[in-house]
Design an enzyme around this catalytic site. Structure first.
Site, PDB file in Angstrom:
ATOM      1  N   GLY A  74     114.776  45.961  67.357  1.00  0.00           N
ATOM      2  CA  GLY A  74     113.436  46.037  67.910  1.00  0.00           C
ATOM      3  C   GLY A  74     112.484  45.087  67.197  1.00  0.00           C
ATOM      4  O   GLY A  74     111.599  44.485  67.815  1.00  0.00           O
ATOM      5  N   THR A  75     112.664  44.946  65.903  1.00  0.00           N
ATOM      6  CA  THR A  75     111.813  44.045  65.110  1.00  0.00           C
ATOM      7  C   THR A  75     111.933  42.616  65.626  1.00  0.00           C
ATOM      8  O   THR A  75     110.914  41.932  65.838  1.00  0.00           O
ATOM      9  CB  THR A  75     112.221  44.129  63.625  1.00  0.00           C
ATOM     10  N   ASN A 153     105.321  55.727  67.039  1.00  0.00           N
ATOM     11  CA  ASN A 153     106.496  56.307  66.387  1.00  0.00           C
ATOM     12  C   ASN A 153     106.139  57.461  65.460  1.00  0.00           C
ATOM     13  O   ASN A 153     106.966  58.341  65.216  1.00  0.00           O
ATOM     14  CB  ASN A 153     107.274  55.231  65.627  1.00  0.00           C
ATOM     15  N   GLN A 181     109.979  53.345  71.096  1.00  0.00           N
ATOM     16  CA  GLN A 181     110.014  54.809  71.065  1.00  0.00           C
ATOM     17  C   GLN A 181     109.912  55.428  72.452  1.00  0.00           C
ATOM     18  O   GLN A 181     110.247  56.600  72.626  1.00  0.00           O
ATOM     19  CB  GLN A 181     108.877  55.356  70.193  1.00  0.00           C
ATOM     20  N   HIS A 203     119.161  51.612  68.456  1.00  0.00           N
ATOM     21  CA  HIS A 203     119.435  52.789  67.619  1.00  0.00           C
ATOM     22  C   HIS A 203     118.426  53.911  67.780  1.00  0.00           C
ATOM     23  O   HIS A 203     118.615  54.993  67.234  1.00  0.00           O
ATOM     24  CB  HIS A 203     119.602  52.393  66.151  1.00  0.00           C
ATOM     25  N   THR A 239     126.052  33.693  68.688  1.00  0.00           N
ATOM     26  CA  THR A 239     127.066  34.383  69.494  1.00  0.00           C
ATOM     27  C   THR A 239     126.695  35.848  69.650  1.00  0.00           C
ATOM     28  O   THR A 239     126.334  36.514  68.674  1.00  0.00           O
ATOM     29  CB  THR A 239     128.452  34.232  68.832  1.00  0.00           C
ATOM     30  N   CYS A 327     106.842  54.759  50.989  1.00  0.00           N
ATOM     31  CA  CYS A 327     106.913  54.364  49.590  1.00  0.00           C
ATOM     32  C   CYS A 327     106.949  52.848  49.516  1.00  0.00           C
ATOM     33  O   CYS A 327     107.942  52.224  49.853  1.00  0.00           O
ATOM     34  CB  CYS A 327     108.147  54.967  48.952  1.00  0.00           C
TER      35      CYS A 327
HETATM   36  C1  LIG Z   1     112.045  51.661  65.010  1.00  0.00           C
HETATM   37  C2  LIG Z   1     110.929  50.926  65.633  1.00  0.00           C
HETATM   38  C3  LIG Z   1     110.905  49.517  65.645  1.00  0.00           C
HETATM   39  C4  LIG Z   1     111.925  48.685  64.943  1.00  0.00           C
HETATM   40  O1  LIG Z   1     113.183  48.698  65.559  1.00  0.00           O
HETATM   41  P1  LIG Z   1     114.429  48.185  64.701  1.00  0.00           P
HETATM   42  O2  LIG Z   1     115.535  48.099  65.718  1.00  0.00           O
HETATM   43  O3  LIG Z   1     114.676  49.224  63.662  1.00  0.00           O
HETATM   44  O4  LIG Z   1     114.056  46.872  64.144  1.00  0.00           O
HETATM   45  C5  LIG Z   1     109.839  48.899  66.269  1.00  0.00           C
HETATM   46  N1  LIG Z   1     108.867  49.599  66.853  1.00  0.00           N
HETATM   47  C6  LIG Z   1     108.859  50.942  66.866  1.00  0.00           C
HETATM   48  C7  LIG Z   1     107.749  51.661  67.544  1.00  0.00           C
HETATM   49  C8  LIG Z   1     109.877  51.650  66.244  1.00  0.00           C
HETATM   50  O5  LIG Z   1     109.849  52.974  66.236  1.00  0.00           O
END
Ligand SMILES: *Cc1c(COP(=O)(O)O)cnc(C)c1O
Length: 400
Positions: A74-75, A153, A181, A203, A239, A327
């Site tokens: 997602g990042t 989130n 989310q 995930h 790839t 943290c």
């Molecule tokens: C978890 C999350 C991400 C990041 O997704 P990753 O696959 O862990 O990089 C981005 N935005 C929101 C709102 C999330 O909850």
């Protein structure tokens, strides 16, 4: 109830890989390990499965398969959308976003500021909600992108993305939403909410960690973030992670197939958990509006409690949850989301997020309800200030 259970109340952090997803992936490690870009059948056959996954992920959000590109997370999807919007419009050097975005966007915004771009960060009200008039006013002739998340989130609060997208369209500005989310938990449709970019992550919906998706609306100018080979029709070099993409496709298919029943089930459990906790623990409060909100998330504030200590006691009881702080370099930074909503640092540090999902059963909620009041009382008894301080002024729809 004296037995120690394992109760996973942290589905917004990550989810289990569904058994059906594992089954779908295994052949692509064991047997179909060809390169989808290869000219011979052993590779071409793998490419067909990539396209099946693309159609499955597209179906989850009402997109066309060719509008989906696969990423590593997602990042990366978020970073890619922001980068593309700015690189495709070099004369525009302004971005509008919100104070409660995921760090993937907030850190990107910080990096942009250091490079001389301007970023307007929209505030939220005590319910965690956005003011659309403020958003409209923030858009300027040099605005390259408006990026507003679909679902938060930490609190689960939903932003009105269809309206945000409509405002952007009327002003001719590109619109991105981080729907990581939201997808699989609430209806997400890129026809109803006409965004130009939308981020997904595997995930968070029972695919493995390390695969994501980015929706790019047809005919939106796009500049790749990862440059290299011709993969993903020249939109992302590298790839393809075939087994994970296949798993992501299967997970999207499952999310769609079980959407109504699963979200009804989870919402009922979350509502019971929240109502019982708020009734049982004096001065506890919900953070964020009751609605519109994800059906699985309850973010609750407890007076005179450190969430970190609470999470440790819960962990000893086999309960996984998340705190209102992160943290960072050894110090406890209160959550930027909760502080943006007007909570004090102490209130944010006394907040816990319970995020439910597929592996949560009624017995898990019962177990948590049986344990939580004791945990809070134990910590309040040793708190220096005692439990006397009210957590915060209750907002209109939070009347205890
Ligand atoms: C978890 C999350 C991400 C990041 O997704 P990753 O696959 O862990 O990089 C981005 N935005 C929101 C709102 C999330 O909850």
């Amino acid at each position: 109830m004296n037995e120690r259970r394992f109760c996973y109340f942290d589905h917004n952090a990550t989810t289990s890989v569904a058994p059906e997803v594992v089954d779908a992936m295994l052949p692509f490690f064991r047997k179909h390990w060809g390169n989808p870009s290869s000219a011979y059948a052993f590779g071409r056959d793998v490419a067909r499965h990539l396209e099946t996954a693309r159609a499955q992920v597209a179906a989850l959000i009402g997109a066309e398969p060719r509008e989906i590109l696969f990423t590593s997370c997602g990042t990366e999807s978020n970073n890619t959308a922001w980068n593309s919007a700015l690189m495709a419009q070099p004369d525009k050097r302004h971005v509008v976003t919100t104070a409660v975005e995921h760090s993937a966007n907030l850190k990107f915004a910080e990096a942009l500021r250091r490079r001389g771009f301007e970023v307007t960060t929209l505030p939220v009200d005590p319910n965690g909600q956005l003011d659309l008039y403020q958003l409209e006013q923030a858009i300027r002739p040099d605005t390259a992108l408006v990026s507003v998340m679909w679902a938060n989130n930490e609190t689960g609060v939903l932003f009105p993305i269809a309206e945000v997208a409509a405002i952007c369209r009327s002003k001719g500005v590109l619109c991105h939403t981080d729907a990581v989310q939201a997808a699989g938990k609430v209806p997400v449709n890129v026809q109803a909410a006409a965004v130009d970019f939308l981020s997904l992550s595997g995930h968070k919906l029972h695919a493995p960690k390390g695969v994501g998706g980015l929706y790019v609306r047809r005919r939106t100018r796009f500049v790749p973030y990862l440059v290299g080979g011709h993969q993903e029709r020249g939109r992302r070099g590298g790839t393809e992670n075939v087994p994970y993409i296949v798993g992501f496709g299967r997970a999207a298919e499952l999310a769609l197939a079980h959407f109504d029943e699963e979200n009804r089930r989870v919402r009922a459990l979350r509502d019971r958990l929240e109502a019982r906790v708020l009734a049982a623990i004096p001065q506890s409060a919900r953070n964020g509006a009751q609605e519109p909100r994800l059906p699985n998330t309850a973010n609750l504030a407890f007076p005179a409690v450190e969430a970190e200590a609470m999470l440790m006691l819960l962990d000893q009881l086999g309960i996984c949850a998340a705190g209102g702080s992160a943290c960072t370099t050894g110090s406890l930074e209160p959550s930027h989301v909760l502080t943006a909503m007007g909570l004090s640092a102490a209130q944010a540090r006394g907040s816990i997020r319970f995020s439910l999902g597929r592996v949560i059963r009624e017995a898990d909620v019962d177990y948590l309800l049986a344990k939580l009041p004791g945990v809070v009382a134990k910590l309040q008894a040793i708190a220096p200030d005692g439990p006397a301080q009210p957590p915060r002024a209750a907002t209109a729809d939070q009347a205890a």
